[in-house]
Design a protein around this motif. Structure first.
Motif, PDB file in Angstrom:
ATOM      1  N   ARG A   6     125.742  55.186  48.599  1.00  8.54           N
ATOM      2  CA  ARG A   6     126.392  54.616  49.772  1.00  8.54           C
ATOM      3  C   ARG A   6     125.619  53.343  50.119  1.00  8.54           C
ATOM      4  NH1 ARG A   6     128.815  57.328  54.945  1.00  8.54           N
ATOM      5  NH2 ARG A   6     129.203  55.428  56.084  1.00  8.54           N
ATOM      6  N   SER A  14     126.409  44.469  48.493  1.00  4.44           N
ATOM      7  CA  SER A  14     127.199  44.973  49.599  1.00  4.44           C
ATOM      8  C   SER A  14     127.614  43.795  50.462  1.00  4.44           C
ATOM      9  CB  SER A  14     126.357  45.956  50.416  1.00  4.44           C
ATOM     10  OG  SER A  14     127.082  46.460  51.498  1.00  4.44           O
ATOM     11  N   ASP A  77     138.528  57.728  42.449  1.00  4.02           N
ATOM     12  CA  ASP A  77     138.319  56.925  43.652  1.00  4.02           C
ATOM     13  C   ASP A  77     139.243  55.703  43.703  1.00  4.02           C
ATOM     14  OD1 ASP A  77     136.315  58.684  44.347  1.00  4.02           O
ATOM     15  OD2 ASP A  77     134.681  57.369  43.695  1.00  4.02           O
ATOM     16  N   LEU A  80     140.050  53.715  46.785  1.00  2.00           N
ATOM     17  CA  LEU A  80     138.931  53.057  47.447  1.00  2.00           C
ATOM     18  C   LEU A  80     138.505  51.780  46.731  1.00  2.00           C
ATOM     19  CD1 LEU A  80     136.680  56.180  48.144  1.00  2.00           C
ATOM     20  CD2 LEU A  80     138.230  55.025  49.740  1.00  2.00           C
ATOM     21  N   ARG A  90     134.210  48.784  45.729  1.00  5.05           N
ATOM     22  CA  ARG A  90     134.529  50.059  46.365  1.00  5.05           C
ATOM     23  C   ARG A  90     134.446  49.816  47.868  1.00  5.05           C
ATOM     24  NH1 ARG A  90     133.964  55.177  44.496  1.00  5.05           N
ATOM     25  NH2 ARG A  90     132.685  54.405  42.795  1.00  5.05           N
ATOM     26  N   ARG A  91     135.496  50.185  48.585  1.00  2.00           N
ATOM     27  CA  ARG A  91     135.501  50.020  50.040  1.00  2.00           C
ATOM     28  C   ARG A  91     134.921  51.284  50.673  1.00  2.00           C
ATOM     29  NH1 ARG A  91     137.813  46.775  53.699  1.00  2.00           N
ATOM     30  NH2 ARG A  91     139.069  45.730  52.137  1.00  2.00           N
ATOM     31  N   TRP A  92     134.001  51.085  51.582  1.00  2.00           N
ATOM     32  CA  TRP A  92     133.373  52.179  52.320  1.00  2.00           C
ATOM     33  C   TRP A  92     133.821  52.090  53.766  1.00  2.00           C
ATOM     34  CZ3 TRP A  92     130.500  55.726  49.816  1.00  2.00           C
ATOM     35  CH2 TRP A  92     130.020  55.384  48.561  1.00  2.00           C
ATOM     36  N   HIS A  93     134.233  53.197  54.336  1.00  2.00           N
ATOM     37  CA  HIS A  93     134.592  53.240  55.743  1.00  2.00           C
ATOM     38  C   HIS A  93     133.420  53.833  56.503  1.00  2.00           C
ATOM     39  CE1 HIS A  93     138.652  51.942  54.992  1.00  2.00           C
ATOM     40  NE2 HIS A  93     138.660  52.762  53.964  1.00  2.00           N
ATOM     41  N   SER A  99     134.105  48.767  58.105  1.00  2.25           N
ATOM     42  CA  SER A  99     134.086  49.067  56.678  1.00  2.25           C
ATOM     43  C   SER A  99     133.295  48.000  55.951  1.00  2.25           C
ATOM     44  CB  SER A  99     135.503  49.183  56.118  1.00  2.25           C
ATOM     45  OG  SER A  99     136.182  47.967  56.222  1.00  2.25           O
ATOM     46  N   LYS A 101     132.339  46.683  51.677  1.00  4.88           N
ATOM     47  CA  LYS A 101     132.721  46.847  50.283  1.00  4.88           C
ATOM     48  C   LYS A 101     131.530  46.552  49.401  1.00  4.88           C
ATOM     49  CE  LYS A 101     134.966  42.348  50.203  1.00  4.88           C
ATOM     50  NZ  LYS A 101     136.215  41.663  50.018  1.00  4.88           N
TER      51      LYS A 101
END
Length: 105
Positions: A6, A14, A77, A80, A90-93, A99, A101
């Motif tokens: 993450r 990121s 995934d 995402l 990859r998109r992270w919420h 969010s 990415k």
């Protein structure tokens, strides 16, 4: 494989959502084209990025043949993952509706 991490927000791979990439280097000294080329030539990321670039819908597992378990994880995934300027993210919420990415490396 970084896809299992993450992003903390301090990582060089990121980015805040809403920031846009361009054709210039956004990681000091590394052109976007080089990142895209490295991802496409990667045995894990390459097939997924190629499908995203081609506009393919998520393929069925039976169509993936002998894909590695890491590649299969990326396909799981699928929703995402995003492609921007030829780079797979990859998109992270996060909490509070934010969010981020993270580009796959």
């Amino acid at each position: 494989l970084s896809s299992y991490r993450r992003p903390c927000g301090l990582c060089i791979n990121s980015a805040k959502v809403g920031s846009t990439l361009n054709q210039e280097s956004w990681i000091e000294g590394v052109p976007v084209a080089d990142i895209s080329s490295a991802q496409l030539s990667d045995s894990v990321i390459g097939p997924v990025l190629a499908d995203k670039l081609a506009g393919v819908q998520r393929p069925e597992k039976s169509a993936l043949g002998n894909a590695s378990r890491h590649t299969l994880q990326l396909y799981r995934d699928w929703d995402l993952l995003e492609e921007e300027v030829g780079v797979l993210y990859r998109r992270w919420h996060l909490d509070a509706g934010l969010s981020r990415k993270q580009w796959s490396s």
